[in-house]
Design an enzyme around this catalytic site. Structure first.
Site, PDB file in Angstrom:
ATOM      1  N   LYS A  53       4.606  23.433  17.395  1.00 53.67           N
ATOM      2  CA  LYS A  53       5.827  24.022  16.820  1.00 53.67           C
ATOM      3  C   LYS A  53       6.322  23.160  15.663  1.00 53.67           C
ATOM      4  O   LYS A  53       6.716  23.676  14.627  1.00 53.67           O
ATOM      5  CB  LYS A  53       6.916  24.158  17.899  1.00 53.67           C
ATOM      6  CG  LYS A  53       6.627  25.292  18.865  1.00 53.67           C
ATOM      7  CD  LYS A  53       7.521  25.267  20.099  1.00 53.67           C
ATOM      8  CE  LYS A  53       7.003  26.253  21.142  1.00 53.67           C
ATOM      9  NZ  LYS A  53       7.598  26.094  22.453  1.00 53.67           N
ATOM     10  N   GLN A  65      11.851  23.822  26.360  1.00 50.53           N
ATOM     11  CA  GLN A  65      10.403  23.915  26.546  1.00 50.53           C
ATOM     12  C   GLN A  65      10.068  24.093  28.030  1.00 50.53           C
ATOM     13  O   GLN A  65      10.526  23.323  28.867  1.00 50.53           O
ATOM     14  CB  GLN A  65       9.718  22.651  25.981  1.00 50.53           C
ATOM     15  CG  GLN A  65       8.215  22.682  26.020  1.00 50.53           C
ATOM     16  CD  GLN A  65       7.615  23.749  25.108  1.00 50.53           C
ATOM     17  OE1 GLN A  65       8.073  23.959  23.998  1.00 50.53           O
ATOM     18  NE2 GLN A  65       6.598  24.446  25.596  1.00 50.53           N
ATOM     19  N   ASP A 100      13.704  32.043  21.746  1.00 53.68           N
ATOM     20  CA  ASP A 100      12.663  32.406  22.713  1.00 53.68           C
ATOM     21  C   ASP A 100      13.002  33.737  23.384  1.00 53.68           C
ATOM     22  O   ASP A 100      12.217  34.263  24.166  1.00 53.68           O
ATOM     23  CB  ASP A 100      12.522  31.321  23.795  1.00 53.68           C
ATOM     24  CG  ASP A 100      11.328  30.413  23.547  1.00 53.68           C
ATOM     25  OD1 ASP A 100      10.503  30.749  22.669  1.00 53.68           O
ATOM     26  OD2 ASP A 100      11.221  29.375  24.218  1.00 53.68           O
TER      27      ASP A 100
END
Ligand code: NAD
Length: 278
Positions: free
Chosen positions: A49, A93, A122
């Site tokens: 990322k 994460q 997300d």
């Protein structure tokens, strides 16, 4: 013999567009990631990322917490990042390690619901999930899967689609998006009795279980479109959920791992960050 879908190529095109859009903004957007623990795969994802953000001019901040922290500390850090004005997109994460004082993994929504819907790139929190049909921050992996299916030009209307996996991050949003395209959708999971009996009916099969080699040729109908979301590390090698070599002779379209869903997921994540900044 299946046509292999090139996720890397499509991702490069999307990334190029994002780069141009980012350059037009008054300030670079910023993505922040909260990483808890030492999970090797998670650290690698965070590195991907970071690299992808750098490539398009998006700022990147990673905040690390040690594996031994408790849920309160994770929540505090998430709230702090959520309030940070220069952070446009915020990610927790996953997976989280089992936190101090807990016996089993904490349900992720307890944390992700602390992320404002306009920063939830997300697409994991409840508001975003509820808004899935209005296409606000669709989870990047689900977008990647749908983009690859569109590439085949196979119409989904009335087709039988089977999704293996029911996670908040992948399986559920993919199933919802397939429904929106008028496919008839079955969702399989770890408690499904006869997986092959379900998957063999699929015109479109999406494998997102995180079990290396789960889908073999006996799970696949002749001519099916097979999308492999699985991204599993085995002895420093990445492998999917689909036995590519067997299945490619039976499917009409197939995604490779690596080079299929993965690069597109990153591209759509960047797109979500760009959208928040805009
Ligand atoms: P998860 O562990 O949260 O969910 C896995 C799901 O698969 C669960 O619903 C479980 O019930 C189901 N499952 C497990 N074993 C099964 C079995 N034997 N038969 C049927 N169903 C089974 O995982 P996730 O976050 O949804 O990720 C799934 C996979 O996708 C992982 O390999 C992950 O690394 C990968 N992933 C890839 C990308 C990408 O960009 N390529 C993005 C996200 C996740």
């Amino acid at each position: 013999m299946a046509v292999v879908l090139n996720g890397k190529k499509i991702a490069a095109e999307i990334t190029q567009e994002i780069k141009q859009e980012v350059a037009k903004l008054d300030r670079p957007p910023k993505l922040a990631v909260l990483l808890v623990g030492e999970d090797q795969a998670s650290q690698r994802y965070v590195d991907y990322k970071r690299g992808a953000c750098r490539e398009v001019g998006i700022g990147f901040q990673v905040v690390r917490l040690p594996a031994g922290v408790n849920a309160i500390k994770v929540k505090e850090e998430l709230c702090r990042l959520n309030q940070q004005v220069d952070v446009d997109g915020l990610i927790l994460q996953l997976p989280l390690p089992v936190l101090a004082g807990e016996d089993s993994p904490t349900p992720i929504l307890r944390f992700t619901r602390l992320i404002s819907s306009h920063k939830d790139v997300d697409g994991l929190n409840q508001i975003s999930t509820a808004l899935l049909s209005s296409e606000i921050f669709l989870p990047a992996t689900a977008q990647a899967v749908m983009r690859l299916i569109r590439e085949t030009k196979v119409s989904l209307e009335g087709k039988k689609a089977v999704v293996v996996g029911r996670s908040q991050m992948v399986g559920k949003p993919v199933a919802q998006l397939l429904l929106l395209e008028n496919a008839t959708v079955t969702v399989c999971h770890s408690k499904t009795k006869d997986l092959a009996a379900e998957t063999k009916q699929a015109d479109i099969l999406v494998a997102a279980a995180g079990v290396p080699g789960l889908i073999s040729d006996r799970h696949v109908k002749e001519g099916a479109v097979v999308i492999d979301v699985g991204f599993n590390w085995i002895k420093n090698k990445i492998t999917g959920d689909v036995c590519f070599q067997e299945v490619k002779d039976k499917a009409s379209w197939i995604t490779p791992v690596p080079g299929g869903v993965g690069p597109l997921t990153v591209a759509y994540l960047l797109k979500n960050v760009l959208q928040t900044a805009k």
